[in-house]
Design an enzyme around this catalytic site. Sequence first.
Site, PDB file in Angstrom:
ATOM      1  N   SER A   1       3.168  -3.737   1.874  1.00  0.00           N
ATOM      2  CA  SER A   1       3.330  -2.571   1.562  1.00  0.00           C
ATOM      3  C   SER A   1       4.319  -1.979   2.372  1.00  0.00           C
ATOM      4  O   SER A   1       4.665  -2.373   3.552  1.00  0.00           O
ATOM      5  CB  SER A   1       2.161  -1.889   1.591  1.00  0.00           C
TER       6      SER A   1
ATOM      7  N   TYR B   1      -4.686   1.458   6.290  1.00  0.00           N
ATOM      8  CA  TYR B   1      -4.123   0.598   5.213  1.00  0.00           C
ATOM      9  C   TYR B   1      -3.001  -0.003   5.598  1.00  0.00           C
ATOM     10  O   TYR B   1      -2.524  -1.352   5.231  1.00  0.00           O
ATOM     11  CB  TYR B   1      -3.919   1.691   3.933  1.00  0.00           C
TER      12      TYR B   1
END
Length: 335
Positions: free
Chosen positions: A127, A152
């Site tokens: 990501s 995350y």
Amino acid sequence: MRILVTGTAGFIGAALAQRLLARGDEVLGIDNHNDYYDPSLKEARLAQFVDHAAYTHLRADLADAEAVDRAFAQFQPQRVVNLAAQAGVRYSLKNPRAYVRSNLDGFLNILEGCRHGKVEHLVYASSSSVYGANRKMPFAVEDAVDHPVSLYAASKKANELMAHAYSHLYGLPTTGLRFFTVYGPWGRPDMSPMLFADRISRGEPIDVFNFGNHSRDFTYIDDIVEGVVRTLDHPAQPDPSYDAENPNPGTSNAPYRVYNIGNDQPVQLMRFIELLEQNLGRTVEKNLLPMQPGDVPDTWADVSALRRDVGYAPDTSIEDGVARFVEWYREYHGS
């Protein structure tokens, strides 16, 4: 080829599965159909291809090691794309344990399946969030990513480290793709394009964080899928120019690669909202609010490495992409 794809009820996974089936691959899809967002959208995505003769669907959780091992043993995939994950920066502040179970335990089970199954290439979702507090633009894979601002992001950086360990220890070719703000038809309802479209279509005010000063490297789903397929078809190789005394974080003397995959054209969030309003035929009030914890002000992908190595060339303008998204949105919601 026989390709195992995780997260095939998800946004990117469903689009990728259809692309692989269209070119003649045999696909095993795995998804746990969790209720992080509306499961009916996941079912609707799957309905587009679940009955394809070359597609098999397994409803299972990646954290279930026995289920994952069984899937690898029975299907014997040649290549694997791991897109399943607990997504969402803001949700990681509320439910951090979900990220350990899915993004760490689940990814370890995929790595073990690839190792024992002699898989030719593992491509996995990282990501843009890994860049965290980094403010150098554009973000490049050569940059340090040691300051995550959400769990995350930390879990995705951990995936890259875990993948490198398996590439080094077992010669498993792995490629991590750092996705940048993917949008388009069948997108996730927890992301800003869908949230904004919902509120604009109802004529309701929208919350705009960082007082509207965000910019994002919005990347259309078709461009993302093209990049994933090109990467999948080019298994990672050791970098012959890798210098252990001056290491490049994006390569290794093991068969390991990390790439940015984005549009390389950041767009101001207010411009994105303006395009949504134009295509939906309605303007709404904007509530300008401070930046939320775990968020970053700007993203911009340097995709030069992916261009060089696999010929990646995103070509969907933000104007065309938003128009296609709104066309799908209206059709899906019957309005």
